[in-house]
Every structure is written in C-alpha cells, then in structure tokens.
Design an enzyme around this catalytic site. Structure first.
Site, mmCIF file in Angstrom:
data_model
loop_
_atom_site.group_PDB
_atom_site.id
_atom_site.type_symbol
_atom_site.label_atom_id
_atom_site.label_comp_id
_atom_site.label_asym_id
_atom_site.label_seq_id
_atom_site.Cartn_x
_atom_site.Cartn_y
_atom_site.Cartn_z
ATOM 1 N N GLY A 1 0.823 -1.205 0.000
ATOM 2 C CA GLY A 1 0.000 0.000 0.000
ATOM 3 C C GLY A 1 0.850 1.244 0.000
ATOM 4 O O GLY A 1 1.858 1.315 0.713
ATOM 5 N N GLY B 1 -0.938 4.505 -0.600
ATOM 6 C CA GLY B 1 -1.903 5.589 -0.385
ATOM 7 C C GLY B 1 -2.780 5.222 0.797
ATOM 8 O O GLY B 1 -2.271 4.850 1.855
ATOM 9 N N SER B 2 -4.087 5.270 0.608
ATOM 10 C CA SER B 2 -5.002 5.028 1.726
ATOM 11 C C SER B 2 -4.889 3.628 2.311
ATOM 12 O O SER B 2 -5.266 3.417 3.467
ATOM 13 C CB SER B 2 -6.448 5.304 1.299
ATOM 14 O OG SER B 2 -6.851 4.427 0.273
ATOM 15 N N GLU C 1 -10.009 -1.120 -5.281
ATOM 16 C CA GLU C 1 -8.974 -0.513 -6.106
ATOM 17 C C GLU C 1 -9.312 -0.441 -7.595
ATOM 18 O O GLU C 1 -8.666 0.284 -8.325
ATOM 19 C CB GLU C 1 -7.648 -1.263 -5.923
ATOM 20 C CG GLU C 1 -7.115 -1.240 -4.505
ATOM 21 C CD GLU C 1 -6.798 0.164 -4.003
ATOM 22 O OE1 GLU C 1 -6.227 0.957 -4.758
ATOM 23 O OE2 GLU C 1 -7.156 0.456 -2.847
#
Length: 179
Positions: A9, A11-12, A85
């Site tokens: 990961g 990002g969020s 995603e």
C-alpha cells in the site's frame, strides 16, 4: 509462512487497509513512484468534476506499507481489494518484489498505474494537481482530505515527501480563497 500473501500500500491502504492482516511492515517498492497521476471520477471526484488520486507511476521508488495476509484470509482480501482498487480499472494488478524494513524481500500484490487508461493524468505540475484536487469530491469524500491523510500518515511513518506537503499547501490556499 511460504503460503502467506503480501499486499503493498502506498496511499489510503497505508492508514485504512480494510482487510485482516497478520503483519504490517514499512516497505519500499523500486521502479515506481507515488504520484497524483490518476483522474478520479469515483472515489474523490466525478465525471463532471474529476479529482486526482494516487498511482504508482513508472520510475523512482516508493515507501509504503506491506501487509502479510494469512492464506485463509486471502480470497476475501483479494475480492475486497479488487472492488476497492478497481472501480474503473485504472490500475494494473501486478506482483512485485518489495523490501521490508527488516531487510526481507517479499513478493507483494501491487496496483500499478495503467498509463494507457483514459483516466491516466500523467506528470502534471503541482499547480495543476492543486487545481484538480481543490474542491473535488467523490463517493469517498473530499479530495483534499485524501491528500491531507496521505501527508499525515507519511509523517507518522517518518517519510518526508516535500512535494506532497507543498501540494497540500497549494490546495489549502486555493480552497481558502474560494470559501
């Protein structure tokens, strides 16, 4: 365990993975960099007023988080990640080697930016990124909140990204002038 799977990961997923994991480590992916390079028409914008979300653009390196998922949880985790995603299929699902902060190298599921997708924004200047992010809102909320969360969590991980911090300052200035 050899059958465990890893997810990277950048990002969020760093602060809100949303799936069960057995281990979380800081990790580095080489050959890709974190960039606001995807027009968001779902999570942080709309077709009428696109925002920008992060992608793994070609070149450089990216520090993020890697999650080890037990084999028993993999099917549910994978289904969740595909829904989260890939709402507009702007990413290419890939397996890439990442280096964990303890020195191990593991293969991780990554979502790379698809440079041929119509939502690929490419290498926009910081001012243009700020214009797109300021005021944009999608199903997951305001675009500036996504950027702010990124900067806060990078700082917590002791990752200094001056470009993202500068971008946040530009967006906040634009939003304060339009209020």
């Amino acid at each position: 365990m050899a059958s465990d799977r890893w997810v990277f990961g950048y990002g969020s997923l760093m602060w809100r993975p949303g799936f069960p994991f057995a281990e979380r480590r800081k990790a580095t992916l080489h050959g890709r960099r974190r960039a606001f390079c995807i027009y968001s028409v779902h999570h942080r914008g709309t077709y009428e007023r696109p925002g920008l979300v992060l992608g793994l653009a070609p070149g450089g390196a990216c520090r993020g988080a890697a999650y080890r998922v037990d084999d028993a949880d993999w099917a549910g985790t994978y289904a969740y990640l595909m829904e989260r995603e890939q709402p507009t299929e702007t990413y290419v699902e890939a397996r890439r080697n990442v280096r964990l902060d303890d020195g191990r190298r593991v293969e991780a599921l990554c979502f790379l930016s698809d440079v041929r997708h119509p939502q690929w924004a490419g290498a926009l200047g910081l001012e243009r990124q700020a214009e797109l992010i300021a005021g944009a809102t999608g199903l997951s909320g305001r675009n500036v909140e996504y950027l702010r969360d990124l900067v806060v969590h990078l700082r917590e991980m002791r990752v200094r990204d001056t470009a993202m911090e500068r971008l946040l300052g530009l967006v906040e200035t634009l939003e304060s002038h339009s209020a």
